[in-house]
Design a protein around this motif. Sequence first.
Motif, PDB file in Angstrom:
ATOM      1  N   GLU A 129       0.774  -1.134   0.113  1.00 13.01           N
ATOM      2  CA  GLU A 129      -0.020   0.062  -0.125  1.00 13.01           C
ATOM      3  C   GLU A 129       0.898   1.279   0.025  1.00 13.01           C
ATOM      4  O   GLU A 129       0.536   2.097  -0.683  1.00 13.01           O
ATOM      5  CB  GLU A 129      -1.035   0.135   1.109  1.00 13.01           C
ATOM      6  N   LEU A 130       2.073   0.960   0.987  1.00 17.53           N
ATOM      7  CA  LEU A 130       2.932   2.432   0.884  1.00 17.53           C
ATOM      8  C   LEU A 130       3.456   2.611  -0.624  1.00 17.53           C
ATOM      9  O   LEU A 130       3.608   3.738  -0.865  1.00 17.53           O
ATOM     10  CB  LEU A 130       3.826   2.128   2.103  1.00 17.53           C
ATOM     11  N   PHE A 151       1.002   4.132  -2.967  1.00 15.89           N
ATOM     12  CA  PHE A 151       0.777   5.451  -2.443  1.00 15.89           C
ATOM     13  C   PHE A 151       2.118   6.259  -3.054  1.00 15.89           C
ATOM     14  O   PHE A 151       1.968   7.406  -3.569  1.00 15.89           O
ATOM     15  CB  PHE A 151       0.678   5.810  -1.075  1.00 15.89           C
ATOM     16  N   MET A 152       3.256   5.861  -2.861  1.00  9.25           N
ATOM     17  CA  MET A 152       4.641   6.475  -3.204  1.00  9.25           C
ATOM     18  C   MET A 152       4.511   6.550  -4.671  1.00  9.25           C
ATOM     19  O   MET A 152       4.817   7.772  -5.207  1.00  9.25           O
ATOM     20  CB  MET A 152       5.875   5.690  -3.011  1.00  9.25           C
ATOM     21  N   TRP A 189       1.725   9.448  -5.395  1.00 11.38           N
ATOM     22  CA  TRP A 189       1.944  10.758  -4.902  1.00 11.38           C
ATOM     23  C   TRP A 189       3.238  11.365  -5.703  1.00 11.38           C
ATOM     24  O   TRP A 189       3.417  12.492  -6.185  1.00 11.38           O
ATOM     25  CB  TRP A 189       2.374  10.797  -3.455  1.00 11.38           C
ATOM     26  N   MET A 218       6.114  14.768   3.230  1.00  9.17           N
ATOM     27  CA  MET A 218       5.786  13.407   2.886  1.00  9.17           C
ATOM     28  C   MET A 218       7.072  12.500   2.942  1.00  9.17           C
ATOM     29  O   MET A 218       6.968  11.394   3.237  1.00  9.17           O
ATOM     30  CB  MET A 218       5.487  13.748   1.215  1.00  9.17           C
ATOM     31  N   LEU A 245       7.672   9.197   5.047  1.00 12.50           N
ATOM     32  CA  LEU A 245       8.240   7.765   4.312  1.00 12.50           C
ATOM     33  C   LEU A 245       9.358   7.261   4.988  1.00 12.50           C
ATOM     34  O   LEU A 245       9.713   6.041   5.406  1.00 12.50           O
ATOM     35  CB  LEU A 245       8.579   8.114   2.814  1.00 12.50           C
ATOM     36  N   VAL A 249       4.100  -0.099   9.538  1.00  6.62           N
ATOM     37  CA  VAL A 249       4.539   0.286   8.171  1.00  6.62           C
ATOM     38  C   VAL A 249       3.264   0.276   7.238  1.00  6.62           C
ATOM     39  O   VAL A 249       2.784   0.942   6.379  1.00  6.62           O
ATOM     40  CB  VAL A 249       5.462  -0.756   7.272  1.00  6.62           C
ATOM     41  N   GLY A 250       2.412  -1.145   7.370  1.00 10.76           N
ATOM     42  CA  GLY A 250       1.304  -1.321   6.560  1.00 10.76           C
ATOM     43  C   GLY A 250       0.112  -0.555   6.852  1.00 10.76           C
ATOM     44  O   GLY A 250      -0.542  -0.071   6.163  1.00 10.76           O
ATOM     45  N   ALA A 286       1.769   3.956   8.745  1.00 14.65           N
ATOM     46  CA  ALA A 286       2.555   5.005   7.982  1.00 14.65           C
ATOM     47  C   ALA A 286       1.629   5.182   7.119  1.00 14.65           C
ATOM     48  O   ALA A 286       1.660   6.613   6.607  1.00 14.65           O
ATOM     49  CB  ALA A 286       3.596   4.120   7.612  1.00 14.65           C
ATOM     50  N   VAL A 287       0.449   4.398   6.534  1.00 14.88           N
ATOM     51  CA  VAL A 287      -0.307   5.078   5.267  1.00 14.88           C
ATOM     52  C   VAL A 287      -1.113   5.953   5.932  1.00 14.88           C
ATOM     53  O   VAL A 287      -1.491   6.855   5.232  1.00 14.88           O
ATOM     54  CB  VAL A 287      -1.056   3.550   4.763  1.00 14.88           C
ATOM     55  N   VAL A 301       0.375   9.305   6.080  1.00 15.76           N
ATOM     56  CA  VAL A 301       0.649   9.784   4.725  1.00 15.76           C
ATOM     57  C   VAL A 301      -0.924  10.237   4.383  1.00 15.76           C
ATOM     58  O   VAL A 301      -0.858  11.429   3.880  1.00 15.76           O
ATOM     59  CB  VAL A 301       1.125   8.582   3.867  1.00 15.76           C
ATOM     60  N   PHE A 302      -1.799   9.699   4.359  1.00 19.67           N
ATOM     61  CA  PHE A 302      -3.063   9.741   3.909  1.00 19.67           C
ATOM     62  C   PHE A 302      -3.632  11.309   4.961  1.00 19.67           C
ATOM     63  O   PHE A 302      -4.062  12.029   3.867  1.00 19.67           O
ATOM     64  CB  PHE A 302      -4.151   8.784   4.551  1.00 19.67           C
ATOM     65  N   LEU A 335      -1.777  14.070   3.477  1.00 19.94           N
ATOM     66  CA  LEU A 335      -2.369  14.511   2.298  1.00 19.94           C
ATOM     67  C   LEU A 335      -3.709  15.320   2.149  1.00 19.94           C
ATOM     68  O   LEU A 335      -3.980  16.082   1.465  1.00 19.94           O
ATOM     69  CB  LEU A 335      -2.419  13.407   1.395  1.00 19.94           C
TER      70      LEU A 335
END
Lengths: 391, 160
Positions: free
Chosen positions: A142-143, A146-147, A150, B27, B31, B61-62, B65-66, B69-70, B73
């Motif tokens: 998923e990351l 997304f990377m 984006w 961002m 990451l 991480v799964g 982190a998402v 990031v969301f 954004l």
Amino acid sequence: MDQIFVHAKQWLLSFLGHAPDWLVQVASGLINIAALLAVFLTLFAAISVLERKILGRMQNRYGPNRVGPFGLLQPVADGIKMLIKEDIVPVRADKTVHFLAPVLIAAAAILALGVIPYGRNMTPFAIDGGILFFFAVGSTNELAVFMAGWASNNKFSMLGAMRAIAQMFSYELPLIITVLPVVMIVGSLAPDTIVLAQGGYLFGFIPQWFVFTPWGAAAFILFFVSGLVESNRTPFDVPEGESEIVAGHMTEYSGFKYATFFMAEYIGMFAVSGLAVTMFLGGWHAPFRVLEIIPSYIWFFGKLSILLFIYIWVRGTLPRTRIDQMMNVAWKFMLPMSFTCIIAAAVWHYAGRGLFGWLWSFAVVAVVYLALSMLLGTRKKFAPRQYRFAE
Amino acid sequence: MNAVAFVVIAIFALSAALAAATLGKLMHAALMFAVALVGVAALFFLLGAEFVGLVLVFVYVGAVAVLIVFTILLTRRDLDVDRGFNWTGVIVAILVFVGLSVAIFKTPFLASATPQTTMITVRQIGEALMTNYVWPLQCVGVLLTAALIGALVLVMEEKR
């Protein structure tokens, strides 16, 4: 015959002689990785042409038939084309992240292959929490998506990535929860133990695969559909719906980077089908005692190819779903059903794993299924469809 | 062997964490945060706590982190603005560090008592969760369910 690859690896390792322990371990790991990559990249090349052939057959056309006999050399031509294509990176893109996204997505997909038992004694990396490793690695997908979305600095890419993550998150729940009954019944997270637990035959001829129990059958179907969504295959390929948002998060990728995404998608498909075979279809066990002469890895890859064929079949048959339909199914139907699988598995276990257990757990699954379909009955909510612009 | 691995992983995790704290773009920082978590998971693997390491990758991480990031954004409009060094962040970080250090030094060291590390299997963790720690587990379950329902209530359309 059954252990030929294991013996081959032992023979290769014997050249190291009395090397220190860690060197042997590293060499063994490298051999495993090389074998995995060789097998699955070949399978990827084969499936990419076979898929087009089968789809062509289903849609009454020829499919690729120009390159080599029956078009079988098509992947070679495709590979050469992808390699010599110009690699375009948008000026406004975030160069590093844009480059790292396909790397991460391919690495995660290949890592997930490492814990699946391909045959008797043929698990590349047998770790205790293998199933958990599979999903932990898969969740980095998923990351990566997304990377990609984006970093491309493109609205279509971003929209595609958002859609992809939304659907992957929603379907990861049923995907993981349907694995739980198997883990509960076996009492282990190691794929090898799960396969071993499915050995033997009931009454001497019915293989004891979990797909033949009511909870196993329900969980297998749910797992398969969630796997279909996780690998972004056609009925659920909303993230890259080419008629709406060009190619989703892959819009700004060209040449070999695009091919890497494509490859990661297929390898993810192999991994999730491989896990389905391991969990529900008895892994490398033969369906009948007589057929146990045939080596175990042939059974594994036979089952894998049947599942892959179903993937292609579904792609050739069904139209694309809408995102709200997908979400509704995930949260209102798949999630309760997968919880039901856990309960049904517990009922099966405590009723003695025999005929009574079978009937009781079938009753649980059937009752919940019927109740859900009555509760969710959408037919009465919609008036008959009226065509405003046609007729 | 283990010491070398520890140093390599520690440098990796620390530099990723430092990058997460100092990088200009929000961002990129998010990451790098994910990368730092992978480093921490590697440390757990080194210590033989396979399960904890895998869960760390899986959850942080799964999912986390998402999520970060969301949220960045969906909420920030001034993503690319460089807002300079943040001193309040430093103070908060020092406070957390001091608190953690005090807590760590107050606990008796288990590692010095039993130097040999046995691999803890998933089965042992499961049994501990279902017997000794069943109440905390249930509480976490209730909390997460409440959070899920709360999120649903927030986005529910108002029916007229």
